[in-house]
Scaffold this active site. Structure first.
Site, PDB file in Angstrom:
ATOM      1  N   MET A 206     -11.589  -4.201   5.593  1.00 34.94           N
ATOM      2  CA  MET A 206     -10.671  -3.554   6.284  1.00 34.94           C
ATOM      3  C   MET A 206     -10.483  -4.041   7.680  1.00 34.94           C
ATOM      4  O   MET A 206     -11.592  -4.520   8.242  1.00 34.94           O
ATOM      5  CB  MET A 206     -11.542  -1.937   6.406  1.00 34.94           C
ATOM      6  CG  MET A 206     -11.335  -1.297   5.124  1.00 34.94           C
ATOM      7  SD  MET A 206      -9.765  -1.166   4.321  1.00 34.94           S
ATOM      8  CE  MET A 206      -8.813  -0.057   5.340  1.00 34.94           C
TER       9      MET A 206
ATOM     10  N   ASP B 168      -7.030  -5.477   4.446  1.00 34.48           N
ATOM     11  CA  ASP B 168      -6.184  -4.435   4.581  1.00 34.48           C
ATOM     12  C   ASP B 168      -6.085  -3.676   5.826  1.00 34.48           C
ATOM     13  O   ASP B 168      -7.271  -3.228   6.504  1.00 34.48           O
ATOM     14  CB  ASP B 168      -6.790  -3.327   3.592  1.00 34.48           C
ATOM     15  CG  ASP B 168      -6.280  -2.084   3.494  1.00 34.48           C
ATOM     16  OD1 ASP B 168      -6.617  -1.224   2.603  1.00 34.48           O
ATOM     17  OD2 ASP B 168      -4.949  -1.905   4.095  1.00 34.48           O
TER      18      ASP B 168
ATOM     19  N   MET C 113     -11.011   6.082  -0.475  1.00 31.82           N
ATOM     20  CA  MET C 113     -11.560   6.595   0.898  1.00 31.82           C
ATOM     21  C   MET C 113     -11.939   7.836   0.663  1.00 31.82           C
ATOM     22  O   MET C 113     -11.496   8.834   1.448  1.00 31.82           O
ATOM     23  CB  MET C 113     -10.150   6.327   2.302  1.00 31.82           C
ATOM     24  CG  MET C 113     -10.000   4.887   2.303  1.00 31.82           C
ATOM     25  SD  MET C 113      -8.476   4.659   3.174  1.00 31.82           S
ATOM     26  CE  MET C 113      -7.339   4.608   1.857  1.00 31.82           C
TER      27      MET C 113
ATOM     28  N   MET D 257      -7.192   9.379   0.055  1.00 35.29           N
ATOM     29  CA  MET D 257      -7.722   9.984   1.134  1.00 35.29           C
ATOM     30  C   MET D 257      -8.322  11.240   0.962  1.00 35.29           C
ATOM     31  O   MET D 257      -7.403  12.209   0.431  1.00 35.29           O
ATOM     32  CB  MET D 257      -7.068   9.655   2.369  1.00 35.29           C
ATOM     33  CG  MET D 257      -6.740   8.041   2.667  1.00 35.29           C
ATOM     34  SD  MET D 257      -5.659   8.258   4.319  1.00 35.29           S
ATOM     35  CE  MET D 257      -5.273   6.414   4.160  1.00 35.29           C
TER      36      MET D 257
ATOM     37  N   HIS E 119      -7.728   2.641  -3.739  1.00 34.26           N
ATOM     38  CA  HIS E 119      -8.655   2.439  -2.598  1.00 34.26           C
ATOM     39  C   HIS E 119      -9.139   3.745  -2.290  1.00 34.26           C
ATOM     40  O   HIS E 119      -8.420   4.534  -1.743  1.00 34.26           O
ATOM     41  CB  HIS E 119      -7.949   1.751  -1.453  1.00 34.26           C
ATOM     42  CG  HIS E 119      -8.691   1.732  -0.244  1.00 34.26           C
ATOM     43  ND1 HIS E 119      -8.116   1.316   1.006  1.00 34.26           N
ATOM     44  CD2 HIS E 119      -9.889   1.863   0.174  1.00 34.26           C
ATOM     45  CE1 HIS E 119      -9.227   0.951   2.018  1.00 34.26           C
ATOM     46  NE2 HIS E 119     -10.130   1.391   1.396  1.00 34.26           N
TER      47      HIS E 119
ATOM     48  N   HIS F 172      -1.501  -0.962  -4.198  1.00 33.93           N
ATOM     49  CA  HIS F 172      -2.748  -0.515  -3.574  1.00 33.93           C
ATOM     50  C   HIS F 172      -2.479   1.084  -3.238  1.00 33.93           C
ATOM     51  O   HIS F 172      -1.649   1.663  -2.439  1.00 33.93           O
ATOM     52  CB  HIS F 172      -2.834  -1.164  -2.328  1.00 33.93           C
ATOM     53  CG  HIS F 172      -4.023  -0.933  -1.358  1.00 33.93           C
ATOM     54  ND1 HIS F 172      -5.310  -1.587  -1.550  1.00 33.93           N
ATOM     55  CD2 HIS F 172      -4.151  -0.027  -0.352  1.00 33.93           C
ATOM     56  CE1 HIS F 172      -6.168  -1.216  -0.697  1.00 33.93           C
ATOM     57  NE2 HIS F 172      -5.623  -0.233   0.019  1.00 33.93           N
TER      58      HIS F 172
ATOM     59  N   SER G  79       0.779  -1.311  -0.091  1.00 40.08           N
ATOM     60  CA  SER G  79       0.153  -0.112   0.005  1.00 40.08           C
ATOM     61  C   SER G  79       1.086   1.171  -0.003  1.00 40.08           C
ATOM     62  O   SER G  79       1.793   1.398   0.773  1.00 40.08           O
ATOM     63  CB  SER G  79      -0.814  -0.073   1.294  1.00 40.08           C
ATOM     64  OG  SER G  79      -0.303   0.803   2.479  1.00 40.08           O
TER      65      SER G  79
ATOM     66  N   ASP H 232      -3.810   4.397  -1.812  1.00 43.67           N
ATOM     67  CA  ASP H 232      -4.464   4.922  -0.499  1.00 43.67           C
ATOM     68  C   ASP H 232      -4.940   6.200  -0.840  1.00 43.67           C
ATOM     69  O   ASP H 232      -4.184   6.992  -0.253  1.00 43.67           O
ATOM     70  CB  ASP H 232      -3.784   4.473   0.775  1.00 43.67           C
ATOM     71  CG  ASP H 232      -4.197   3.185   1.217  1.00 43.67           C
ATOM     72  OD1 ASP H 232      -2.928   2.416   1.683  1.00 43.67           O
ATOM     73  OD2 ASP H 232      -5.002   2.530   1.014  1.00 43.67           O
TER      74      ASP H 232
HETATM   75  C1  DX5 Z   1      -5.591   2.666   5.879  1.00 35.56           C
HETATM   76  C2  DX5 Z   1      -5.275   2.150   4.313  1.00 35.56           C
HETATM   77  C3  DX5 Z   1      -4.506   0.882   4.290  1.00 35.56           C
HETATM   78  C4  DX5 Z   1      -2.977   1.126   5.093  1.00 35.56           C
HETATM   79  C5  DX5 Z   1      -2.211  -0.186   5.398  1.00 35.56           C
HETATM   80  O1  DX5 Z   1      -6.732   3.654   5.452  1.00 35.56           O
HETATM   81  O2  DX5 Z   1      -6.414   1.878   3.722  1.00 35.56           O
HETATM   82  O3  DX5 Z   1      -4.042   0.455   3.418  1.00 35.56           O
HETATM   83  O4  DX5 Z   1      -2.373   2.009   4.687  1.00 35.56           O
HETATM   84  O5  DX5 Z   1      -1.295   0.136   6.211  1.00 35.56           O
HETATM   85  P1  DX5 Z   1      -0.565  -0.917   7.158  1.00 35.56           P
HETATM   86  O6  DX5 Z   1      -0.237  -2.116   6.717  1.00 35.56           O
HETATM   87  O7  DX5 Z   1       0.578  -0.180   7.794  1.00 35.56           O
HETATM   88  O8  DX5 Z   1      -1.841  -1.032   8.063  1.00 35.56           O
HETATM   89 ZN    ZN Z   2      -5.929   0.902   1.838  1.00 39.00          ZN
END
Ligand code: DX5
Ligand code: ZN
Length: 235
Positions: free
Chosen positions: A150, A184, A81, A50, A79, A46, A21, A48
């Site tokens: 999650m 995840d 979010m 946000m 992903h 992946h 990620s 992330d």
């Molecule tokens: C959290 C993300 C995850 C996170 C995973 O909101 O969606 O993908 O970055 O990181 P670790 O493996 O450190 O939990």
């Molecule tokens: Zn994620």
């Protein structure tokens, strides 16, 4: 490698598939980071994304993903979010995302997003947070490629794995023996085998890769080895 070839390589990858990620990585050297991952036999990353509304953190969006796209043959799994993902689907697709994972908590009824992503030829994932029951997504399982379960509340890397989601992984595996299940949040060598045994086929890993002093390649290899140290591998 074109989109069709990288997606074919992704689908053919043996489970459990490790998806690094891109949150705790070195954003100042992303081309190098992507090359290092590809040299470690990674087939997808992946992303992330946000927005500071759906989750209390802000990362990156289509402009940066588009800048990274030419430097990598890896599948880009975004992903999202974010609130109102429908507004941004086209921008993420144009930026070069191969799979888009939306949160059921952000959309409620995902049918039109699934349809739009299918029409664009993209892979489709639905994510659900630890408190969200499996029933929230069961009507959509036949229309998507992957479920992202999650195991932390979204927003930050480096959190601890929430074992209360393990029954949800097992229940989904029992319901759909063939569906891709990604987990995840807080995945480490110490818990990878458990979630694979529960039914996970894809492991999203952030801090256990990019926070490991031995470097990403060694960390990925350690997680793969740990994940395979289970009798039962699905997918
Ligand atoms: C959290 C993300 C995850 C996170 C995973 O909101 O969606 O993908 O970055 O990181 P670790 O493996 O450190 O939990
Ligand atoms: Zn994620």
């Amino acid at each position: 490698m074109n989109a069709e070839d990288r997606r074919r390589r992704f689908v053919a990858a043996p489970a459990p598939v490790v998806l690094p990620s891109l949150l705790g990585c070195d954003f100042a050297r992303m081309a190098d980071v992507l090359r290092t991952l590809e040299n470690a036999d990674v087939v997808a990353v992946h992303l992330d994304v946000m927005d500071g509304h759906f989750v209390p953190n802000l990362t990156y969006g289509p402009p940066l993903i588009a800048a990274w796209r030419p430097y990598s043959n890896l599948v880009f799994d975004a992903h999202l979010m974010i609130a109102e993902p429908r507004r941004y689907l086209d921008a993420f697709l144009e930026a070069g995302c191969d799979q888009i994972t939306i949160h059921i908590e952000a959309v409620g009824q995902p049918q039109d997003l699934i349809h739009a992503l299918r029409a664009a030829g993209a892979r489709v994932g639905i994510a659900l947070n630890p408190p969200t029951p499996l029933e929230a997504i069961t009507p959509h399982l036949d229309a998507i490629d992957q479920v992202l379960i999650m195991s932390v509340m979204p927003g930050f890397g480096g959190q601890s794995f929430d074992p209360t989601v393990r029954p949800k992984i097992r229940a989904l595996r029992a319901l759909r023996p063939q569906i891709e299940i990604a987990v995840d949040g807080g995945i480490k060598p110490s818990n990878a085998a458990q979630v694979v045994q529960d039914g996970a086929t894809h492991l999203v890993v952030g801090s256990a890769i990019f926070g490991d002093p031995q470097g990403p390649a060694a960390a990925i290899s350690q997680i793969r080895q740990a994940a395979r140290a289970t009798g039962e591998i699905h997918g």
